[in-house]
Structure formats: C-alpha cells, structure tokens
Scaffold this motif. Structure first.
Motif, PDB file in Angstrom:
ATOM      1  N   SER A   1      33.590  37.025  31.491  1.00 42.81           N
ATOM      2  CA  SER A   1      34.685  36.420  32.249  1.00 42.81           C
ATOM      3  C   SER A   1      35.625  35.650  31.335  1.00 42.81           C
ATOM      4  O   SER A   1      36.828  35.566  31.587  1.00 42.81           O
TER       5      SER A   1
ATOM      6  N   ASN B   1      37.865  38.085  30.068  1.00 42.95           N
ATOM      7  CA  ASN B   1      38.845  38.391  31.118  1.00 42.95           C
ATOM      8  C   ASN B   1      40.018  37.427  31.064  1.00 42.95           C
ATOM      9  O   ASN B   1      41.176  37.818  31.252  1.00 42.95           O
TER      10      ASN B   1
ATOM     11  N   ALA C   1      31.433  34.723  42.694  1.00 37.46           N
ATOM     12  CA  ALA C   1      32.362  35.037  41.612  1.00 37.46           C
ATOM     13  C   ALA C   1      32.637  36.538  41.552  1.00 37.46           C
ATOM     14  O   ALA C   1      33.775  36.970  41.323  1.00 37.46           O
TER      15      ALA C   1
ATOM     16  N   ALA D   1      38.423  30.689  37.741  1.00 38.86           N
ATOM     17  CA  ALA D   1      37.482  30.395  38.826  1.00 38.86           C
ATOM     18  C   ALA D   1      36.119  31.032  38.563  1.00 38.86           C
ATOM     19  O   ALA D   1      35.070  30.396  38.755  1.00 38.86           O
ATOM     20  N   THR D   2      36.110  32.282  38.103  1.00 42.09           N
ATOM     21  CA  THR D   2      34.834  32.961  37.884  1.00 42.09           C
ATOM     22  C   THR D   2      34.083  32.389  36.676  1.00 42.09           C
ATOM     23  O   THR D   2      32.849  32.355  36.672  1.00 42.09           O
TER      24      THR D   2
ATOM     25  N   THR E   1      40.382  40.840  43.342  1.00 46.69           N
ATOM     26  CA  THR E   1      41.474  40.733  42.371  1.00 46.69           C
ATOM     27  C   THR E   1      41.659  42.048  41.625  1.00 46.69           C
ATOM     28  O   THR E   1      42.793  42.494  41.402  1.00 46.69           O
TER      29      THR E   1
ATOM     30  N   LEU F   1      37.971  44.079  35.055  1.00 46.96           N
ATOM     31  CA  LEU F   1      37.405  43.265  36.142  1.00 46.96           C
ATOM     32  C   LEU F   1      36.397  44.070  36.962  1.00 46.96           C
ATOM     33  O   LEU F   1      35.356  43.546  37.375  1.00 46.96           O
TER      34      LEU F   1
ATOM     35  N   LEU G   1      47.671  35.954  38.791  1.00 45.13           N
ATOM     36  CA  LEU G   1      46.534  36.083  39.701  1.00 45.13           C
ATOM     37  C   LEU G   1      45.256  36.331  38.911  1.00 45.13           C
ATOM     38  O   LEU G   1      44.205  35.744  39.196  1.00 45.13           O
ATOM     39  N   SER G   2      45.340  37.196  37.897  1.00 40.91           N
ATOM     40  CA  SER G   2      44.179  37.496  37.068  1.00 40.91           C
ATOM     41  C   SER G   2      43.723  36.253  36.305  1.00 40.91           C
ATOM     42  O   SER G   2      42.517  36.009  36.167  1.00 40.91           O
TER      43      SER G   2
ATOM     44  N   THR H   1      41.937  33.904  38.713  1.00 41.29           N
ATOM     45  CA  THR H   1      40.611  34.445  39.050  1.00 41.29           C
ATOM     46  C   THR H   1      39.634  34.247  37.901  1.00 41.29           C
ATOM     47  O   THR H   1      38.469  33.885  38.109  1.00 41.29           O
TER      48      THR H   1
ATOM     49  N   LEU I   1      35.072  37.604  44.264  1.00 43.25           N
ATOM     50  CA  LEU I   1      36.427  37.203  43.884  1.00 43.25           C
ATOM     51  C   LEU I   1      37.003  38.181  42.859  1.00 43.25           C
ATOM     52  O   LEU I   1      38.163  38.605  42.966  1.00 43.25           O
ATOM     53  N   ASN I   2      36.189  38.579  41.881  1.00 44.97           N
ATOM     54  CA  ASN I   2      36.631  39.547  40.878  1.00 44.97           C
ATOM     55  C   ASN I   2      36.979  40.895  41.495  1.00 44.97           C
ATOM     56  O   ASN I   2      37.952  41.543  41.107  1.00 44.97           O
TER      57      ASN I   2
END
Length: 307
Positions: A43, A46, A121, A19-20, A128, A151, A12-13, A16, A124-125
């Motif tokens: 990011s 991340n 973004a 996407a970010t 998550t 995050l 999942l991380s 994310t 979304l972060n």
C-alpha cells in the motif's frame, strides 16, 4: 477528457492509499503478521505510484510546444514504468521480511480484529481500483490503468494474506504466515514485470491495438478501389494520443482539389473511428513506379542529377 481533468482520479488514489496504509499498519500492529506487513508495504508503494501518476498526468496535459511538437502524452509511461519498478522493490522487501520470519516464527495476536481492519482496507481498494480502471480505459490513460491494476493486485494479495493469517490461527502452524508472504511477493513480481514491459513497449512506439487497427482498415477499405490505393501505413500511440501516417495513391491526372477532397474525407473518418488520433497523409500518382518504392521507413536516396 484532458489529462489535467484526470488528476481528480489520481487524488482519489492518493486518498485511498493513505487510508489503507493506516488501516493495514494497525492490522499489522495488532497481529504481528508478516503477511499483513507485506500488505501494508504494498500500500505504501500504491501511495508513491499515485503521486507519480498525478505528476505525470500534469506533465502530459501540457500542450505541444516548439521542443515537443507531438505533445507530452508519453509522460504517462514514465509513471507506469516507475510504478512497476517500485512494485519490484516492494517484492524484495516483503521476501526479506518473510525469510526472517521463517527462520524465527512468532505467534500471531488479536487475529480476528486485525483481519477485520485489513478487510475494510481491501474493500476500499477494490472500489477505488474499479473507478480508476473504468476511467483509465474510457480516457485511454495508461497511468490510471496501471494504478488500477496495481490496486486490484493489492486486493487479491490481501485476500491471500487474510486466508493465510486465518489458517495460522486455526492450525497453529506459524510458518504458514511467512510462506503466504513469499507467495504474495512472487505475485507482486509478476505484476511489476508486466507494468515495466508494457511501458517499455509503449516508449518504443508500439502500434495501435488490434481493435483500432481494424477500425483503420475498415475506413481505408471503404475508399479503396482500382484507382485509389494505400500503402506505407504506420501507427503508433503515445498515452491517449494516436498517430497514423499513410500514402494515398490516386490517378496522376487528378487535380489537386480532387486529391485534397479525398484526403480530407479519409482523415476525418479515421479521426471519428479512432478518437484522439492525428492523421498524416501523403498523396502520390498511381502510375509512377517511384510511388511504389517508398514504403520502407528508410528510403534509399537516388544520386542527384549531374549539374
């Protein structure tokens, strides 16, 4: 939950982060803001951290073997320590870009649309991060907790950058953007140092957290009485696993069965009070002075009797 089952949170991380990165890169291209560039770089860190967390969770899920009798759960600390180091690297890159922009300011473009994309973004972060933090605390996974904390830092960093970019568009002061980026870099340094420090302490066999120590004391206090005493109590943690060893002093006249029955009760209650704990007990006669001389980690050996 086994570390292998926690891998879904790492995935999942990763999703994310991908996407970010895309959203923040688009926001940077739209606006030309070095603050938004710093956000996108974080990011990217991340993403690397999430991949490391996935790998280390896979390692920590391995069962004990001949070379690793206590399991592999400490592998998670390498993920959190590496994440802290990567955060520091990102901070240096952000600071360098900000200094260059301070020297040569550049006007921002399409601020409104860029801020909208970056805000998406950040949202979304945030969700998550909350999911990972809940899972990390529930299952005692420092790798997930470190990822979640990073995050969340990213969320507040993004908020600062958005405020800075908005302020530039309102005031027209171009140097405000790189100044905000430098503040972001300073905040990232703080987070990175904290993660590295926590990981290093854990690798040095840090004792249980205060609530767990209190739960242990509560169990022992329940069984302590004039003819039953405890000492040489040592605790340490390795990822989600907890270890404790202690000496139990009982009357020398007790039978082996009596002592064994007491130790079984104590060990069972400790495991119930502190889940995922491995308990090692050593029974000693209460009346023997030697029983009170073995509390130090390194016990001085006595000279062997003459042959």
């Amino acid at each position: 939950m086994a570390p292998a089952s926690l891998a879904r949170f790492a995935w999942l991380s990763i999703a994310t982060a991908l996407a970010t990165i895309a959203l923040k890169a688009v926001a940077y291209v739209m606006t030309g803001s070095v603050g938004l560039l710093s956000d996108a770089l974080e990011s990217l860190v991340n993403l690397v951290a999430a991949v490391l967390a996935l790998l280390m969770l896979s390692v920590s899920a391995k069962p004990p073997d001949e070379d690793h009798a206590y399991g592999h759960t400490k592998a998670e600390y390498f993920a959190s320590g590496a994440e802290g180091f990567l955060i520091l690297v990102a901070a240096v890159a952000i600071g360098w870009a900000a200094v260059l922009r301070l020297i040569e300011p550049r006007p921002l473009e399409q601020v409104g649309l860029g801020l909208l994309v970056s805000t998406g973004a950040s949202i979304l972060n945030f969700f998550t991060a909350r999911t990972l933090l809940t899972a990390g605390r529930r299952y005692r996974s420092i790798a997930l907790e470190a990822d979640a904390q990073h995050l969340l830092t990213d969320v507040w960093t993004s908020a600062g950058v958005l405020v800075g970019v908005g302020a530039v568009s309102l005031t027209g002061w171009q140097r405000l953007d790189p100044i905000i980026a430098l503040l972001v870099a300073a905040n990232i340094v703080r987070t990175g140092v904290s993660l590295v420090n926590r990981s290093a302490l854990a690798l040095l066999d840090v004792a249980w957290a205060p609530p767990e120590q209190e739960a242990l004391r509560s169990v022992l206090h329940k069984h302590e009485r004039p003819d039953v005493k405890f000492h040489a109590i040592r605790t340490r943690q390795a990822g989600a696993r907890r270890f404790v060893s202690l000496h139990v002093l009982v009357p020398g006249g007790w039978t082996v069965a009596q002592g064994h029955e007491l130790l079984e009760r104590i060990e069972s209650e400790i495991r119930s009070a502190v889940p995922h704990s491995t308990v090692e007990t050593h029974i000693e006669p209460l009346e023997d002075p030697a029983s009170w001389e073995d509390q130090d980690l390194d016990r001085i050996s006595e000279d062997p009797p003459p042959g």
